[in-house]
Write a protein that holds these residues in place. Structure first.
Motif, short mmCIF file in Angstrom:
data_model
loop_
_atom_site.label_atom_id
_atom_site.label_comp_id
_atom_site.label_asym_id
_atom_site.label_seq_id
_atom_site.Cartn_x
_atom_site.Cartn_y
_atom_site.Cartn_z
N LEU A 1 -5.80 2.11 -5.60
CA LEU A 1 -4.70 2.97 -6.02
C LEU A 1 -4.79 3.20 -7.53
CD1 LEU A 1 -2.01 1.26 -3.77
CD2 LEU A 1 -2.72 3.67 -3.63
N SER B 1 5.24 6.33 1.20
CA SER B 1 4.05 5.63 0.73
C SER B 1 2.98 6.63 0.35
CB SER B 1 3.55 4.72 1.85
OG SER B 1 3.53 5.43 3.08
N TYR C 1 -8.79 -4.40 -5.70
CA TYR C 1 -8.88 -4.10 -4.26
C TYR C 1 -9.78 -5.14 -3.58
CZ TYR C 1 -9.93 -1.73 0.10
OH TYR C 1 -10.09 -1.45 1.44
N GLU D 1 2.99 -5.07 -9.25
CA GLU D 1 3.02 -3.88 -8.39
C GLU D 1 2.53 -4.26 -7.00
OE1 GLU D 1 4.11 -0.76 -8.53
OE2 GLU D 1 4.98 -1.23 -10.50
N ARG E 1 3.90 3.13 -12.49
CA ARG E 1 3.16 2.00 -11.89
C ARG E 1 1.98 1.62 -12.78
NH1 ARG E 1 7.43 1.56 -8.79
NH2 ARG E 1 7.41 2.66 -6.81
N GLU F 1 2.77 2.85 6.42
CA GLU F 1 1.38 2.90 5.96
C GLU F 1 0.40 3.49 6.99
OE1 GLU F 1 3.48 0.32 5.47
OE2 GLU F 1 2.95 -0.82 3.69
N ALA G 1 -6.18 1.15 0.29
CA ALA G 1 -4.90 0.59 -0.13
C ALA G 1 -3.81 1.67 -0.08
CB ALA G 1 -5.00 0.03 -1.55
N GLN H 1 0.52 2.25 -1.19
CA GLN H 1 1.72 1.67 -1.79
C GLN H 1 2.95 2.21 -1.08
OE1 GLN H 1 2.96 2.33 -5.99
NE2 GLN H 1 3.29 0.11 -6.05
N GLN I 1 0.20 -7.62 2.53
CA GLN I 1 1.08 -7.05 1.49
C GLN I 1 0.80 -7.86 0.23
OE1 GLN I 1 3.55 -4.63 2.00
NE2 GLN I 1 3.93 -4.64 -0.19
N PHE J 1 1.09 -3.60 -3.19
CA PHE J 1 0.25 -2.67 -2.42
C PHE J 1 -0.13 -3.31 -1.10
CE2 PHE J 1 -4.00 -4.56 -2.98
CZ PHE J 1 -3.80 -5.39 -4.08
N THR J 2 -0.53 -2.46 -0.18
CA THR J 2 -0.88 -2.88 1.18
C THR J 2 -2.37 -2.62 1.43
OG1 THR J 2 1.30 -2.18 1.93
CG2 THR J 2 -0.40 -2.41 3.63
N SER K 1 -1.47 7.03 -0.70
CA SER K 1 -2.81 6.46 -0.89
C SER K 1 -3.60 7.47 -1.71
CB SER K 1 -3.49 6.19 0.45
OG SER K 1 -3.66 7.40 1.17
#
Ligand code: AMP
Ligand code: GLY
Length: 434
Positions: free
Chosen positions: A236, A228, A244, A189, A425, A289, A207, A209, A268, A191-192, A230
């Motif tokens: 997340l 996206s 994280y 998965e 997810r 984001e 974070a 997504q 990313q 995530f940013t 949060s």
């Protein structure tokens, strides 16, 4: 005297930056397109080539800017931050050399390897397409095929996911890419995590997504990002606080290894069965984001910019503990065959009414054309709505209500932030972790 800040860029991300700054400083903006949302918030808006350092510096000087925020990657790649710094306007954004962490994916991977940055996948770099094709034939496993330069998020092809090995080779042979990165396909998965960086100091944000695929259920080609979400916390729903933390450690190691980086560092990540891996770095806020992050940032963004410009430690960041869901409305046919020129019918009052009582709804304009008789779509992402509420589901409902007035000619991924998709997810990560 209030600070004078110049914002460079005219997308949804920059509209969110403008909203975060407008009340606290004298804000001016310049971009290649006239973004009506930014124009309304700024004291001046100049349409110019945002990748031309001379034009940007000339405008910065004409408005007396002390600080500039560079939103998109293209101006960074063109040396706009270097030119602003040289003209005595502090640019919150890396210089061209440091922006290579995003603009040159071959550099990015070698940088990770040379500096022992954790989370780097197996990779090889090529400056010959035929050699890359041979490697695809010989490699035991699936590969991600990446042009080394900027492609607006649309250049990557993942074997075993989007394409077969034969299609990947055909893609390379038909392209005019001169440099290519081939790397191990990461499964998990995405995530940013974005961080503010200056003078070796780093402050992280929650974070997010993003959803890159064009269609519901993660089908179709990659886009710049369709939306996206949060959560009300830094992690997340599908990840632990330790996951994280692993991503934050990667960003810290990266900032330590980068010399003189400033601006936003965007990581990313892929949460895989073996932990957190780096998909890529960007040298700026993400779009979408930024629209999740800035609305819940309680610390003044201007204070971050001023501290960075003075070489002071960055302020600790406080966040509103609420979830956000961002959904982009894009022209029909986007990204492959977009039809622009449709009049945008959503209005900000109806968007705001959608949230009455239980949260906030925000509207951010992106690539639209502001004409005398209304706002029209172009061939890129048009505008985004963001719901902010106590839970992801509540924020999702607000975003959907705010989109109720969206007319024909625009498309939205309605699945983003829904309980169903978030649960998928969570199940995916549980399945990977056995
Ligand atoms: P990028 O342009 O590097 O952001 O890549 C675009 C998208 O391609 C990412 O968001 C991922 O979904 C996918 N991707 C990139 N690298 C990999 C990889 N090594 N394994 C699997 N997917 C990848
Ligand atoms: N949301 C992906 C990007 O900004 O590159």
């Amino acid at each position: 005297m209030p600070e004078t800040v110049l914002l460079v860029g005219g997308g949804g991300r920059e509209h969110a930056i403008a909203r975060a700054l407008a009340d606290d400083c004298a804000l001016y903006a310049c971009a290649s397109n006239r973004n009506p949302g930014i124009a309304r918030l700024a004291e001046g808006f100049e349409k110019l080539d945002e990748t031309d350092p001379e034009s940007v510096v000339a405008y910065a000087e004409s408005v007396g800017a002390d600080i500039a925020v560079v939103g998109p990657e293209a101006p960074l790649a063109a040396g706009v931050a270097d030119a602003l710094d040289a003209a005595g306007v502090y640019a919150f954004g890396p210089r061209e050399e440091q922006a290579r962490i995003e603009t040159d994916k071959a550099f990015q991977r070698r940088f990770m390897r040379d500096n022992d940055i954790p989370g780097c996948p197996d990779f090889e770099t090529f400056d010959d397409v035929e050699a890359a094709c041979e490697y695809i034939d010989e490699y035991d496993g699936d590969l991600a095929v990446k042009p080394a330069g900027l492609t607006g998020g649309k250049g990557v092809r993942v074997i075993g996911d989007q394409v077969t090995a034969a299609e990947a080779k055909e893609y390379l042979r038909e392209s005019d890419y001169d440099r290519v990165v081939l790397e191990e396909r990461l499964v998990g998965e995405e995530f940013t995590v974005q961080a503010f960086v200056a003078a070796g100091d780093l402050k992280v944000t929650p974070a997010v997504q993003d959803h890159k695929r064009a269609y519901e259920g993660d089908e179709g080609p990659n886009t710049g990002g369709m939306g996206s979400y949060s959560d009300d916390d830094f992690a997340l729903p599908f990840m632990t606080d330790a996951d994280y933390g692993e991503a934050v450690s990667v960003l810290e190691a990266t900032v330590d290894a980068l010399d003189g980086y400033k601006g936003v560092l965007y990581g990313q990540f892929m949460l895989t069965a073996d932990g957190v891996r780096v998909v890529e770095f960007n040298a700026r806020f993400g779009d979408p984001e930024a629209m999740n992050t800035l609305p819940v940032l309680e610390t003044s963004f201007l204070d971050v910019l001023v501290a960075a410009s003075r070489g002071d430690p960055l302020p600790d960041l406080a966040f509103d503990a609420r979830a956000t869901v961002c959904k982009y409305a894009v022209p029909a046919g986007y990204p492959e065959d977009p039809e622009g020129g449709t009049r945008v019918t959503v209005d900000e009052e109806s968007a705001a009414r959608a949230a009455e009582g239980d949260g906030d709804a925000l509207l951010f304009y992106a690539s639209v054309d502001d004409r005398e008789d209304g706002v029209y779509t172009t061939t890129s992402r048009s505008f985004a709505v963001v719901g902010v509420a106590g839970t992801v589901s509540a924020a999702e409902r607000i975003a959907e209500d705010a989109l109720a007035g969206v007319g024909d000619g625009l498309r939205v991924r309605h699945d983003i932030g829904t309980a169903d998709l978030v649960q998928r997810r969570i199940d995916h990560v549980e399945e990977l972790r056995g």
